[in-house]
Design a protein around this motif. Structure first.
Motif, PDB file in Angstrom:
ATOM      1  N   ALA A 178       0.806  -1.229   0.000  1.00 36.95           N
ATOM      2  CA  ALA A 178       0.000   0.000   0.000  1.00 36.95           C
ATOM      3  C   ALA A 178       0.837   1.276   0.000  1.00 36.95           C
ATOM      4  O   ALA A 178       0.313   2.358   0.203  1.00 36.95           O
ATOM      5  CB  ALA A 178      -0.996   0.021   1.157  1.00 36.95           C
ATOM      6  N   SER A 179       2.130   1.165  -0.268  1.00 35.44           N
ATOM      7  CA  SER A 179       2.968   2.369  -0.342  1.00 35.44           C
ATOM      8  C   SER A 179       2.823   3.072  -1.692  1.00 35.44           C
ATOM      9  O   SER A 179       3.258   4.200  -1.845  1.00 35.44           O
ATOM     10  CB  SER A 179       4.439   2.026  -0.087  1.00 35.44           C
ATOM     11  N   GLY A 180       2.209   2.395  -2.652  1.00 32.09           N
ATOM     12  CA  GLY A 180       1.961   3.010  -3.953  1.00 32.09           C
ATOM     13  C   GLY A 180       2.781   2.437  -5.091  1.00 32.09           C
ATOM     14  O   GLY A 180       2.791   2.995  -6.189  1.00 32.09           O
ATOM     15  N   LYS A 181       3.469   1.333  -4.872  1.00 26.86           N
ATOM     16  CA  LYS A 181       4.378   0.788  -5.890  1.00 26.86           C
ATOM     17  C   LYS A 181       3.678   0.496  -7.215  1.00 26.86           C
ATOM     18  O   LYS A 181       4.167   0.884  -8.261  1.00 26.86           O
ATOM     19  CB  LYS A 181       5.062  -0.484  -5.369  1.00 26.86           C
ATOM     20  N   SER A 182       2.559  -0.183  -7.157  1.00 23.16           N
ATOM     21  CA  SER A 182       1.866  -0.542  -8.402  1.00 23.16           C
ATOM     22  C   SER A 182       1.204   0.665  -9.055  1.00 23.16           C
ATOM     23  O   SER A 182       1.314   0.858 -10.269  1.00 23.16           O
ATOM     24  CB  SER A 182       0.822  -1.637  -8.142  1.00 23.16           C
ATOM     25  N   THR A 183       0.545   1.479  -8.266  1.00 21.74           N
ATOM     26  CA  THR A 183      -0.127   2.666  -8.808  1.00 21.74           C
ATOM     27  C   THR A 183       0.883   3.618  -9.433  1.00 21.74           C
ATOM     28  O   THR A 183       0.739   4.031 -10.591  1.00 21.74           O
ATOM     29  CB  THR A 183      -0.917   3.385  -7.691  1.00 21.74           C
ATOM     30  N   ILE A 184       1.906   3.978  -8.672  1.00 19.75           N
ATOM     31  CA  ILE A 184       2.933   4.896  -9.168  1.00 19.75           C
ATOM     32  C   ILE A 184       3.698   4.250 -10.320  1.00 19.75           C
ATOM     33  O   ILE A 184       4.018   4.910 -11.312  1.00 19.75           O
ATOM     34  CB  ILE A 184       3.893   5.310  -8.021  1.00 19.75           C
ATOM     35  N   GLY A 185       3.963   2.959 -10.194  1.00 20.89           N
ATOM     36  CA  GLY A 185       4.708   2.246 -11.235  1.00 20.89           C
ATOM     37  C   GLY A 185       4.027   2.297 -12.590  1.00 20.89           C
ATOM     38  O   GLY A 185       4.667   2.543 -13.614  1.00 20.89           O
ATOM     39  N   ARG A 186       2.723   2.075 -12.595  1.00 21.26           N
ATOM     40  CA  ARG A 186       1.985   2.111 -13.872  1.00 21.26           C
ATOM     41  C   ARG A 186       2.022   3.510 -14.496  1.00 21.26           C
ATOM     42  O   ARG A 186       2.226   3.657 -15.697  1.00 21.26           O
ATOM     43  CB  ARG A 186       0.536   1.675 -13.645  1.00 21.26           C
ATOM     44  N   ILE A 187       1.806   4.512 -13.680  1.00 13.58           N
ATOM     45  CA  ILE A 187       1.814   5.894 -14.185  1.00 13.58           C
ATOM     46  C   ILE A 187       3.205   6.268 -14.689  1.00 13.58           C
ATOM     47  O   ILE A 187       3.353   6.849 -15.775  1.00 13.58           O
ATOM     48  CB  ILE A 187       1.352   6.885 -13.088  1.00 13.58           C
ATOM     49  N   LEU A 188       4.221   5.933 -13.903  1.00 14.46           N
ATOM     50  CA  LEU A 188       5.605   6.252 -14.274  1.00 14.46           C
ATOM     51  C   LEU A 188       6.003   5.541 -15.568  1.00 14.46           C
ATOM     52  O   LEU A 188       6.623   6.149 -16.454  1.00 14.46           O
ATOM     53  CB  LEU A 188       6.540   5.860 -13.133  1.00 14.46           C
ATOM     54  N   ALA A 189       5.640   4.278 -15.692  1.00 21.42           N
ATOM     55  CA  ALA A 189       5.967   3.525 -16.908  1.00 21.42           C
ATOM     56  C   ALA A 189       5.324   4.162 -18.136  1.00 21.42           C
ATOM     57  O   ALA A 189       5.971   4.315 -19.177  1.00 21.42           O
ATOM     58  CB  ALA A 189       5.514   2.074 -16.759  1.00 21.42           C
ATOM     59  N   LYS A 190       4.085   4.559 -17.985  1.00 19.45           N
ATOM     60  CA  LYS A 190       3.384   5.197 -19.109  1.00 19.45           C
ATOM     61  C   LYS A 190       4.066   6.511 -19.484  1.00 19.45           C
ATOM     62  O   LYS A 190       4.288   6.798 -20.667  1.00 19.45           O
ATOM     63  CB  LYS A 190       1.916   5.435 -18.732  1.00 19.45           C
ATOM     64  N   LYS A 191       4.427   7.297 -18.486  1.00 17.78           N
ATOM     65  CA  LYS A 191       5.069   8.589 -18.723  1.00 17.78           C
ATOM     66  C   LYS A 191       6.430   8.428 -19.410  1.00 17.78           C
ATOM     67  O   LYS A 191       6.822   9.246 -20.240  1.00 17.78           O
ATOM     68  CB  LYS A 191       5.217   9.331 -17.399  1.00 17.78           C
ATOM     69  N   LEU A 192       7.167   7.360 -19.052  1.00 17.04           N
ATOM     70  CA  LEU A 192       8.496   7.114 -19.625  1.00 17.04           C
ATOM     71  C   LEU A 192       8.448   6.284 -20.911  1.00 17.04           C
ATOM     72  O   LEU A 192       9.469   6.072 -21.548  1.00 17.04           O
ATOM     73  CB  LEU A 192       9.374   6.373 -18.604  1.00 17.04           C
ATOM     74  N   ASP A 193       7.266   5.800 -21.250  1.00 13.07           N
ATOM     75  CA  ASP A 193       7.092   4.869 -22.366  1.00 13.07           C
ATOM     76  C   ASP A 193       7.891   3.583 -22.121  1.00 13.07           C
ATOM     77  O   ASP A 193       8.552   3.061 -23.013  1.00 13.07           O
ATOM     78  CB  ASP A 193       7.464   5.514 -23.712  1.00 13.07           C
ATOM     79  N   TYR A 194       7.834   3.111 -20.880  1.00 10.06           N
ATOM     80  CA  TYR A 194       8.443   1.851 -20.459  1.00 10.06           C
ATOM     81  C   TYR A 194       7.317   0.834 -20.267  1.00 10.06           C
ATOM     82  O   TYR A 194       6.150   1.199 -20.126  1.00 10.06           O
ATOM     83  CB  TYR A 194       9.156   2.005 -19.104  1.00 10.06           C
ATOM     84  N   ASP A 195       7.694  -0.434 -20.210  1.00  8.99           N
ATOM     85  CA  ASP A 195       6.748  -1.461 -19.814  1.00  8.99           C
ATOM     86  C   ASP A 195       6.666  -1.470 -18.286  1.00  8.99           C
ATOM     87  O   ASP A 195       7.632  -1.117 -17.609  1.00  8.99           O
ATOM     88  CB  ASP A 195       7.198  -2.842 -20.308  1.00  8.99           C
ATOM     89  N   PHE A 196       5.542  -1.898 -17.766  1.00  8.82           N
ATOM     90  CA  PHE A 196       5.372  -2.034 -16.318  1.00  8.82           C
ATOM     91  C   PHE A 196       5.233  -3.511 -15.982  1.00  8.82           C
ATOM     92  O   PHE A 196       4.472  -4.236 -16.633  1.00  8.82           O
ATOM     93  CB  PHE A 196       4.125  -1.291 -15.829  1.00  8.82           C
ATOM     94  N   ILE A 197       5.971  -3.954 -14.975  1.00  9.23           N
ATOM     95  CA  ILE A 197       5.856  -5.326 -14.489  1.00  9.23           C
ATOM     96  C   ILE A 197       5.675  -5.292 -12.979  1.00  9.23           C
ATOM     97  O   ILE A 197       6.479  -4.696 -12.267  1.00  9.23           O
ATOM     98  CB  ILE A 197       7.113  -6.172 -14.832  1.00  9.23           C
ATOM     99  N   ASP A 198       4.619  -5.919 -12.528  1.00  8.07           N
ATOM    100  CA  ASP A 198       4.422  -6.160 -11.107  1.00  8.07           C
ATOM    101  C   ASP A 198       4.950  -7.569 -10.862  1.00  8.07           C
ATOM    102  O   ASP A 198       4.482  -8.528 -11.500  1.00  8.07           O
ATOM    103  CB  ASP A 198       2.929  -6.067 -10.771  1.00  8.07           C
ATOM    104  N   LEU A 199       5.942  -7.722  -9.988  1.00  7.13           N
ATOM    105  CA  LEU A 199       6.584  -9.018  -9.797  1.00  7.13           C
ATOM    106  C   LEU A 199       5.582 -10.088  -9.376  1.00  7.13           C
ATOM    107  O   LEU A 199       5.648 -11.225  -9.863  1.00  7.13           O
ATOM    108  CB  LEU A 199       7.740  -8.920  -8.788  1.00  7.13           C
TER     109      LEU A 199
END
Length: 173
Positions: free
Chosen positions: A10-31
């Motif tokens: 609940a620290s925000g890893k998945s939520t922030i990760g998805r947004i950050l990946a989209k902004k950087l045009d990276y893929d997002f992976i939740d382990l």
């Protein structure tokens, strides 16, 4: 580059990760999602049927696989991943990896977790805020030595997602 997001549930890893990946045009992976896809069963089922030792072993294997084979991704780890099997050393010693600890206070974590406990097997059984506070505090104390080794530490308390993303981008690039 691989950006690895570390922190408590609940620290925000998945939520922030998805947004950050989209902004950087990276893929997002939740382990955890990656493990579920590879094992063809939910993480909770892996724990139940094969045990935590098995889970921690494959978690490390898949982490190493992702870090060695992927590029231009944002990778969100499970809250316990950095604490087992030298996973933090793997992250810190990889040339293509930057790690970020998304740090949230106990109060913030309780506010986020108390309404979604049923989705979080680790805390689903906890009935009061007092017990949840003690549980999270103990975990953060135990895990802090691993989390704080991250390349960067970014507080998520009382910040909008856009502010956290901007802070991360500033810190990392």
């Amino acid at each position: 580059m691989i950006l690895v997001l570390i922190g408590y549930m609940a620290s925000g890893k998945s939520t922030i990760g998805r947004i950050l990946a989209k902004k950087l045009d990276y893929d997002f992976i939740d382990l955890d999602d990656f493990i579920e896809e590879k094992e063809k069963m939910a993480v909770s089922s892996v724990f139940k049927t094969k045990g935590e030792i098995y889970f921690r072993k494959i978690e490390s294997q898949y982490l190493k696989e992702i870090i060695s084979e992927k590029a231009n991704i944002v990778l969100s780890l499970g809250g316990g991943t950095p604490c087992y099997n030298s996973n933090m050393d793997v992250i810190l010693n990889a040339n293509n990896v930057k790690s970020v600890y998304l740090k949230a206070s106990i109060k913030t974590l309780i506010d986020r977790l108390k309404n979604e406990k049923s989705k979080r097997p680790l805390v689903a059984h906890i009935e009061t805020d007092e017990v949840l506070t003690e549980f999270i505090g103990k975990h953060l104390f135990e895990r802090g030595q691993y989390y704080n080794q991250a390349s960067k530490v970014v507080s998520t308390d009382d910040k909008a997602e856009t502010v956290i993303i901007d802070e991360l981008l500033f810190e990392l690039f």
